[in-house]
Design a protein around this motif. Structure first.
Motif, PDB file in Angstrom:
ATOM      1  N   VAL A 308       0.834  -1.204   0.000  1.00 44.34           N
ATOM      2  CA  VAL A 308       0.000   0.000   0.000  1.00 44.34           C
ATOM      3  C   VAL A 308       0.867   1.251   0.000  1.00 44.34           C
ATOM      4  O   VAL A 308       0.517   2.261  -0.625  1.00 44.34           O
ATOM      5  CB  VAL A 308      -0.962  -0.007   1.210  1.00 44.34           C
ATOM      6  N   PHE A 309       2.026   1.188   0.687  1.00 41.70           N
ATOM      7  CA  PHE A 309       2.934   2.341   0.678  1.00 41.70           C
ATOM      8  C   PHE A 309       3.401   2.637  -0.746  1.00 41.70           C
ATOM      9  O   PHE A 309       3.628   3.796  -1.110  1.00 41.70           O
ATOM     10  CB  PHE A 309       4.143   2.085   1.569  1.00 41.70           C
ATOM     11  N   GLY A 310       3.550   1.584  -1.562  1.00 42.68           N
ATOM     12  CA  GLY A 310       3.940   1.791  -2.949  1.00 42.68           C
ATOM     13  C   GLY A 310       2.979   2.708  -3.676  1.00 42.68           C
ATOM     14  O   GLY A 310       3.378   3.538  -4.494  1.00 42.68           O
ATOM     15  N   LEU A 311       1.689   2.595  -3.369  1.00 45.66           N
ATOM     16  CA  LEU A 311       0.680   3.491  -3.932  1.00 45.66           C
ATOM     17  C   LEU A 311       0.517   4.752  -3.089  1.00 45.66           C
ATOM     18  O   LEU A 311       0.162   5.813  -3.602  1.00 45.66           O
ATOM     19  CB  LEU A 311      -0.664   2.774  -4.017  1.00 45.66           C
ATOM     20  N   GLY A 312       0.786   4.632  -1.803  1.00 42.31           N
ATOM     21  CA  GLY A 312       0.534   5.749  -0.896  1.00 42.31           C
ATOM     22  C   GLY A 312       1.433   6.937  -1.113  1.00 42.31           C
ATOM     23  O   GLY A 312       0.975   8.092  -1.115  1.00 42.31           O
ATOM     24  N   ALA A 335      -7.545  10.243  -5.114  1.00 36.17           N
ATOM     25  CA  ALA A 335      -7.590   9.535  -3.836  1.00 36.17           C
ATOM     26  C   ALA A 335      -8.487   8.307  -3.909  1.00 36.17           C
ATOM     27  O   ALA A 335      -8.109   7.213  -3.451  1.00 36.17           O
ATOM     28  CB  ALA A 335      -8.086  10.479  -2.743  1.00 36.17           C
ATOM     29  N   LEU A 336      -9.679   8.459  -4.476  1.00 32.72           N
ATOM     30  CA  LEU A 336     -10.616   7.334  -4.532  1.00 32.72           C
ATOM     31  C   LEU A 336     -10.136   6.258  -5.501  1.00 32.72           C
ATOM     32  O   LEU A 336     -10.364   5.055  -5.274  1.00 32.72           O
ATOM     33  CB  LEU A 336     -12.000   7.840  -4.933  1.00 32.72           C
ATOM     34  N   THR A 337      -9.449   6.666  -6.574  1.00 34.68           N
ATOM     35  CA  THR A 337      -8.879   5.678  -7.491  1.00 34.68           C
ATOM     36  C   THR A 337      -7.788   4.876  -6.792  1.00 34.68           C
ATOM     37  O   THR A 337      -7.737   3.643  -6.895  1.00 34.68           O
ATOM     38  CB  THR A 337      -8.301   6.373  -8.744  1.00 34.68           C
ATOM     39  N   GLY A 338      -6.916   5.577  -6.071  1.00 33.42           N
ATOM     40  CA  GLY A 338      -5.884   4.885  -5.302  1.00 33.42           C
ATOM     41  C   GLY A 338      -6.467   3.972  -4.257  1.00 33.42           C
ATOM     42  O   GLY A 338      -5.980   2.856  -4.039  1.00 33.42           O
ATOM     43  N   GLY A 339      -7.537   4.427  -3.598  1.00 34.16           N
ATOM     44  CA  GLY A 339      -8.203   3.592  -2.610  1.00 34.16           C
ATOM     45  C   GLY A 339      -8.797   2.339  -3.220  1.00 34.16           C
ATOM     46  O   GLY A 339      -8.715   1.249  -2.643  1.00 34.16           O
ATOM     47  N   ALA A 340      -9.396   2.485  -4.416  1.00 30.81           N
ATOM     48  CA  ALA A 340     -10.003   1.328  -5.091  1.00 30.81           C
ATOM     49  C   ALA A 340      -8.945   0.317  -5.495  1.00 30.81           C
ATOM     50  O   ALA A 340      -9.139  -0.907  -5.349  1.00 30.81           O
ATOM     51  CB  ALA A 340     -10.776   1.802  -6.323  1.00 30.81           C
ATOM     52  N   VAL A 341      -7.809   0.794  -6.002  1.00 34.85           N
ATOM     53  CA  VAL A 341      -6.727  -0.107  -6.393  1.00 34.85           C
ATOM     54  C   VAL A 341      -6.181  -0.838  -5.166  1.00 34.85           C
ATOM     55  O   VAL A 341      -5.958  -2.064  -5.191  1.00 34.85           O
ATOM     56  CB  VAL A 341      -5.606   0.665  -7.110  1.00 34.85           C
ATOM     57  N   SER A 342      -5.965  -0.109  -4.073  1.00 34.60           N
ATOM     58  CA  SER A 342      -5.462  -0.726  -2.840  1.00 34.60           C
ATOM     59  C   SER A 342      -6.457  -1.735  -2.289  1.00 34.60           C
ATOM     60  O   SER A 342      -6.077  -2.815  -1.817  1.00 34.60           O
ATOM     61  CB  SER A 342      -5.179   0.350  -1.791  1.00 34.60           C
ATOM     62  N   PHE A 343      -7.756  -1.383  -2.339  1.00 42.75           N
ATOM     63  CA  PHE A 343      -8.785  -2.302  -1.859  1.00 42.75           C
ATOM     64  C   PHE A 343      -8.743  -3.607  -2.652  1.00 42.75           C
ATOM     65  O   PHE A 343      -8.745  -4.704  -2.075  1.00 42.75           O
ATOM     66  CB  PHE A 343     -10.166  -1.665  -1.982  1.00 42.75           C
ATOM     67  N   ALA A 344      -8.699  -3.494  -3.976  1.00 41.73           N
ATOM     68  CA  ALA A 344      -8.707  -4.683  -4.828  1.00 41.73           C
ATOM     69  C   ALA A 344      -7.485  -5.550  -4.566  1.00 41.73           C
ATOM     70  O   ALA A 344      -7.577  -6.787  -4.475  1.00 41.73           O
ATOM     71  CB  ALA A 344      -8.770  -4.279  -6.294  1.00 41.73           C
TER      72      ALA A 344
END
Length: 464
Positions: A308-312, A335-344
Motif C-alpha cells: 500500500v505504501f507503494g501506492l501511498g 484519492a478514490l482511485t488509489g483507494g479502489a486499487v489498494s482495496f482490490a
C-alpha cells in the motif's frame, strides 16, 4: 451537483504566495495535474515498493550476520531494532509525509520559491528531531538490565539517528516533487553497499579488525551517510525540481510541515499501540498458542503495508499537487482511485489467505494449536483486508491534502472497536472466534469511515 461544490472553500495550505513569485510549472508537475491517473500512479508506485523491500532487506541482512556472533549479540540487537524501526517510520513515513505534502502543494500552486524554501525547513525540522532522538537514546538507552551487546550496538545506532532523519527529509523532499525513482535508487544503493560492508566490519578483513556487533552498527551508520550524501548531491547539484532556497526561517512553513507530520506521528504511534494491545488481548483470551497463531496470521497484514505504501507515496504527491493547484475534484478522484486499487489488491490477498490459510501459516510452523488459531483468525480477518488497504491508502492521500483529522479519528475508532469490543466479546462469550470477528469488524469500520469522510469533502472544510 457533486459534494465538492457544497463544501466551504477554505484554502488548504497556510503559505501565501510571496510577492514576485510567478507561477512556475515543470513538465512533471503538469503531468501530475493533467495526466491519466492510473498509469501515473502505477508508474510512481513501483520504486516505492522497491524501497520498502530494500529497507526490509537491510534488517534481514544485519540480523543474519549478527546471528553468527552468538545468541547474546542477536538478543542485544533485537532489543534495539524495534526502536530503530519506529524511528524510521516516524522520520520517513510520518514527518516525511508532511514534508512531501507541503512541497507538492506548493509546486501545484505554482509557488516554486516557497517549495525551494521548504527544503531548508524540512532539513531543520528533521535534523532537530534526529538530535533529540539521539540524545534520548544515548541517555536512556542503556539501563542496568540491558545486555552489553545491546549497548555496543545501540550507542552507534543512536549516534546515527540524526543522519537517518536527515536522509529521510531529503528523500521526502524529492518525493514531494513526484520523483519516486531517485529516493528508491539511493536507498537500494545503500543496501548494496551494506552487503559487503556489514560482514567486513563485523568479522574483519585484512587490515580491518573484527568489531563484532559494533561493526554492525557502524555499517548502518556508514551506509546511511552514503545514502544521505547521494540524495543531498541530487538536490544541491540542481537535478531536483526543488533546490535549497534562501535560508530565511519562517514559522508558516514550519507549521505547514508540522501540522501534517505531527498528526501523522500520532497515527504511527497509535498503530503500534493497537498492535501491542491486540496481542495482549489474544494472549489473555487464548494463551500463547493463540498469540502464535494470531501473530503469524497478522504478519500477512504487515506485509500489505509496503504494498500500500507503494501506492501511498505517489498519492501524497498527486493529491498534494492537485490540491495546491485548486483542482479539488481531480484530487478527490485520485484519492478514490488509489483507494479502489489498494482495496482490490489487499482484498485479493485477504480472500486467498481466508480460503487457503494453511499455505501461509505453514511457512512458519506446523504446531496444530498454532495452526488452528491462525486459520480461525484468517477466516475472519482475511476478507476484511481490503478495507485495511482502502483506509491506509486514504491516509496517505489525506497527508497529501494536509488534512489528517479523519484518518486519526478512524484509527482511534478501529482501536476502540478492536480492543474494547474484543475484550467485551471475550468476557461475554469466551469464544476466540467472536474476538477475531470483532477484529475484522474494526478493519471494515476503519476503511468505511475514512472513504465516506473523504467522499463527503471533509478535506475542504475549515475544521475537518
Amino acid at each position: 451537483m457533486s459534494a465538492l461544490t457544497n463544501v466551504a472553500a477554505a484554502p488548504v495550505t497556510t503559505i501565501s504566495l510571496a510577492p514576485g513569485n510567478a507561477p512556475a510549472m515543470s513538465a512533471r508537475t503538469s503531468r501530475l495535474l493533467n495526466g491519466p491517473i492510473v498509469p501515473i500512479m502505477l508508474a510512481m508506485a513501483w520504486p516505492n515498493v522497491l524501497v520498502m523491500l530494500a529497507q526490509a532487506s537491510t534488517g534481514l541482512i544485519e540480523t543474519w550476520f549478527v546471528s553468527r556472533l552468538g545468541l547474546d549479540a542477536l538478543t542485544g540487537m533485537a532489543l534495539v531494532f524495534p526502536g530503530f524501526m519506529m524511528m524510521q517510520m516516524l522520520s520517513g513515513g510520518a514527518m516525511g509525509g508532511g514534508i512531501s505534502s507541503a512541497i507538492a502543494r506548493a509546486l501545484g500552486g505554482g509557488r516554486k520559491a516557497d517549495a525551494d524554501a521548504l527544503v531548508w525547513h524540512a532539513v531543520i525540522i528533521n535534523l532537530a528531531l534526529g538530535l533529540l532522538f539521539s540524545l534520548l537514546g544515548l541517555t536512556f538507552g542503556g539501563s542496568g538490565q540491558s545486555l552489553e551487546s545491546a549497548l555496543l550496538y545501540s550507542n552507534i545506532v543512536f549516534i546515527a539517528t540524526p543522519v537517518v532523519w536527515l536522509m529521510n527529509a531529503l528523500a521526502s523532499v524529492i518525493r514531494g516533487t513526484g520523483n519516486m525513482a531517485v529516493p528508491a535508487l539511493a536507498v537500494c544503493f545503500g543496501v548494496v553497499l551494506l552487503i559487503p560492508l556489514s560482514p567486513t566490519l563485523i568479522f574483519g578483513l585484512g587490515p580491518i579488525p573484527a568489531m563484532g556487533v559494533q561493526g554492525a552498527g557502524l555499517a548502518v551508520l556508514l551506509t546511511t551517510v552514503a545514502t544521505m550524501l547521494a540524495l543531498g548531491s541530487y538536490i544541491v547539484g540542481g537535478w531536483s525540481l526543488v533546490r535549497l532556497g534562501s535560508f530565511r526561517p519562517r514559522w508558516p512553513m514550519f507549521a505547514d510541515i508540522l501540522r501534517v507530520g505531527a498528526v501523522a506521528s500520532v497515527s504511527t504511534l497509535q498503530t503500534s499501540l493497537t498492535i501491542a494491545m491486540l496481542t495482549a488481548l489474544v494472549g489473555a483470551a487464548g494463551g500463547s498458542d493463540a498469540v502464535a497463531g494470531y501473530g503469524t496470521g497478522a504478519r500477512l497484514e504487515f506485509l500489505l503495508v509496503p504494498l500500500v505504501f507503494g501506492l501511498g507515496a505517489p498519492l501524497v504527491a498527486l493529491v498534494g499537487t492537485n490540491i495546491g493547484a485548486g483542482q479539488r475534484e481531480r484530487a478527490l478522484r485520485v484519492a478514490l482511485t488509489g483507494g479502489a486499487v489498494s482495496f482490490a489488491l489487499c482484498e485479493t490477498v485477504g480472500l486467498a489467505a481466508a480460503i487457503w490459510p494453511e499455505a501461509w501459516l505453514g511457512l512458519f510452523g506446523h504446531d496444530p494449536r498454532m495452526m488452528a488459531a491462525g486459520v480461525t483468525y484468517l477466516h475472519f480477518a482475511g476478507p476484511a483486508y481490503g478495507f485495511f488497504g482502502l483506509g491506509l491508502s486514504l491516509y496517505f492521500a489525506s497527508q497529501g491534502a494536509g488534512r489528517l483529522a479523519w484518518p486519526l479519528f478512524a484509527g482511534f475508532l478501529r482501536m476502540a472497536i478492536a480492543v474494547g469490543g474484543g475484550w467485551a466479546a471475550w468476557f461475554t462469550t469466551h469464544d476466540l472466534r467472536v474476538v477475531f470477528a470483532v477484529l475484522a469488524l474494526a478493519l471494515i469500520v476503519y476503511g468505511s469511515v475514512l472513504v465516506s469522510a473523504v467522499k463527503a469533502g471533509v478535506w475542504f472544510r475549515r475544521f475537518a
